[in-house]
Design an enzyme around this catalytic site. Structure first.
Site, PDB file in Angstrom:
ATOM      1  N   ASN A 116      45.291  48.260  32.772  1.00  0.00           N
ATOM      2  CA  ASN A 116      43.712  47.865  33.421  1.00  0.00           C
ATOM      3  C   ASN A 116      43.482  47.993  34.718  1.00  0.00           C
ATOM      4  OD1 ASN A 116      42.730  45.742  34.229  1.00  0.00           O
ATOM      5  ND2 ASN A 116      44.570  45.070  33.397  1.00  0.00           N
ATOM      6  N   PHE A 120      37.528  42.866  37.070  1.00  0.00           N
ATOM      7  CA  PHE A 120      36.449  42.050  37.846  1.00  0.00           C
ATOM      8  C   PHE A 120      35.168  41.902  37.105  1.00  0.00           C
ATOM      9  CE2 PHE A 120      38.677  39.498  40.857  1.00  0.00           C
ATOM     10  CZ  PHE A 120      39.993  39.439  40.498  1.00  0.00           C
ATOM     11  N   SER A 179      45.047  40.235  41.685  1.00  0.00           N
ATOM     12  CA  SER A 179      44.427  41.357  40.704  1.00  0.00           C
ATOM     13  C   SER A 179      44.713  42.528  41.381  1.00  0.00           C
ATOM     14  CB  SER A 179      43.404  41.718  40.513  1.00  0.00           C
ATOM     15  OG  SER A 179      42.854  42.632  39.678  1.00  0.00           O
ATOM     16  N   ASN A 181      42.952  45.084  40.973  1.00  0.00           N
ATOM     17  CA  ASN A 181      41.952  46.379  40.393  1.00  0.00           C
ATOM     18  C   ASN A 181      40.524  45.543  41.563  1.00  0.00           C
ATOM     19  OD1 ASN A 181      43.108  48.012  38.778  1.00  0.00           O
ATOM     20  ND2 ASN A 181      43.046  46.176  37.278  1.00  0.00           N
ATOM     21  N   THR A 182      40.901  45.045  42.370  1.00  0.00           N
ATOM     22  CA  THR A 182      39.474  44.847  43.402  1.00  0.00           C
ATOM     23  C   THR A 182      40.803  45.019  44.996  1.00  0.00           C
ATOM     24  OG1 THR A 182      38.842  43.351  42.303  1.00  0.00           O
ATOM     25  CG2 THR A 182      37.965  42.914  44.547  1.00  0.00           C
ATOM     26  N   LYS A 217      47.447  31.903  41.511  1.00  0.00           N
ATOM     27  CA  LYS A 217      48.027  33.088  40.117  1.00  0.00           C
ATOM     28  C   LYS A 217      48.425  34.407  42.135  1.00  0.00           C
ATOM     29  CE  LYS A 217      47.277  36.359  36.353  1.00  0.00           C
ATOM     30  NZ  LYS A 217      46.496  36.297  35.226  1.00  0.00           N
ATOM     31  N   ASN A 246      50.355  37.786  37.559  1.00  0.00           N
ATOM     32  CA  ASN A 246      49.440  38.942  37.711  1.00  0.00           C
ATOM     33  C   ASN A 246      49.557  40.168  36.812  1.00  0.00           C
ATOM     34  OD1 ASN A 246      46.568  39.915  37.211  1.00  0.00           O
ATOM     35  ND2 ASN A 246      45.968  38.847  38.737  1.00  0.00           N
TER      36      ASN A 246
END
Ligand code: FMN
Length: 340
Positions: A116, A120, A179, A181-182, A217, A246
């Site tokens: 994915n 966010f 994450s 993805n940021t 996390k 994560n």
């Protein structure tokens, strides 16, 4: 029924569309009288020996839903009926944001995995706060992050805003700096910015009459020196524990056609890596802070291995998508059997 009937049907369609379709279907199903009770009867196990007291909270069982599944707290009461011991919402950011362009969610069927790069996507923390005011009896973790447009130098303000907004409606907090993805978010895992961020949240927490547990996390891609730093930071700042892990940016050993997609990889290919991180933390910690294990729990055996590695609680995401609510029950049954 999930594996033989529901999953083959759902897996025919676009993963993100199916995610929201499933939400609508579960909501609709719950409008039928007594359905909630039937679902609970089918999936929930109540037993004293499943209960756990961790960072001052009493959990009815140790199996939680990981962050990202119900980011906006739209389905918490319904998901609770499937047997989870707790649900983590988020990642929530101060302002609503759309996330990355679609397509951004991929099933890797042969690998029992998901990639994915949602980024966010969420309706903003205040929308969740409103919903959480009507939550039932359920333990909720509030996973918080920063908006994409907020530079890392100002990230602390975003985390503080989300922390204050959620304070009265969640039971524990998770600081998400892991994450993939940021852009640049993971730089906040470095020693200095992370210490500043966690110390600031601890200060805000200390001003409350009822402080809440704060967890961090972490990514599964940290090397041993970085993990040592993280353990050090948890112990120095005296936050309440870690969530490991994560999604990973590694692509080792994949065969599915979507294996080259950018984003975070979860599910079976993550199992071993995440268990190793937990073992490492447990072996190297000096203060015995709790760890919630997440990453590639696809079977009851995987869950038992995370607990053997020293996890205090566990969470699932990809295993829930691939195996449905039966997995929660089978994990809880396996824990009961092991406890005998
Ligand atoms: C589609 C998707 C979205 C996710 N979104 C978030 C998120 O917003 N915040 C977060 O902390 N973790 C997020 N995660 C990571 C999961 O919470 C979990 O840490 C990871 O998927 C590993 O567990 P699993 O192998 O059981 O899926 C997401 C995972 C997936 C698959």
């Amino acid at each position: 029924m999930y594996n033989s009937l529901i999953k083959p049907l759902l897996f025919q369609f676009d993963p993100e569309k199916i995610h929201y379709f499933s939400f609508k279907s579960i909501k609709l199903l719950h409008k039928i009288p007594f359905v909630d009770q039937l679902i609970r009867k089918q999936f929930c196990i109540h037993s004293k020996s499943l209960e756990r007291e961790v960072f001052g909270i009493k959990f009815p069982n140790p199996v939680g839903l990981a962050a990202g599944f119900d980011k906006d707290a739209k389905l918490i009461n319904e998901l609770n009926n499937f047997g989870f011991g707790f649900i983590e919402i988020g990642t929530l950011t101060p302002k609503p944001q759309a996330g990355n362009p679609k397509k951004r969610l991929f099933r890797l069927i042969e690998d029992e995995a998901i990639i994915n790069r949602m980024g966010f996507n969420n309706e903003g923390v205040m929308a969740a706060v409103k919903r959480l005011k009507s939550k039932g009896e359920i333990i909720i973790g509030g996973n918080i992050g920063k908006n994409k447009v907020t530079p890392n130098a100002e990230a602390i303000n975003d985390y503080a805003y989300a922390f204050e907004a959620l304070f009265e409606v969640v039971d524990y907090f998770v600081v998400n700096v892991s994450s993939p993805n940021t852009p640049n978010l993971r730089e906040l895992q470095d020693k200095r910015p992370l210490t500043n961020l966690l110390s600031h949240l601890k200060e805000l927490n200390a001003k409350k009459s009822n402080p809440k547990p704060i967890l961090l996390k972490i990514a599964p891609d940290l090397n041993t020196a970085q993990l040592i730093d993280i353990i050090d930071i948890v112990e120095q700042t005296e936050i309440d524990g870690l969530i490991a892990t994560n999604t990973t940016i590694s692509r080792d050993g994949l065969q599915s056609k979507h294996k080259a997609e950018a984003g975070g990889l979860s599910g079976k290919p993550l199992t071993k890596r995440s268990t190793e991180a937990i073992k490492f933390i447990k072996e190297h910690q000096t203060a015995r802070f709790p760890v919630i294990a997440v990453g590639g729990i696809m079977t009851a055996q995987d869950a038992l291995e995370k607990l053997e590695a020293g996890a205090d609680l566990i969470q699932l995401y990809t295993g829930f998508v691939f195996h449905g609510p039966k997995l929660i029950k089978s994990i809880n049954k396996a824990i009961l059997k092991r406890n005998k």
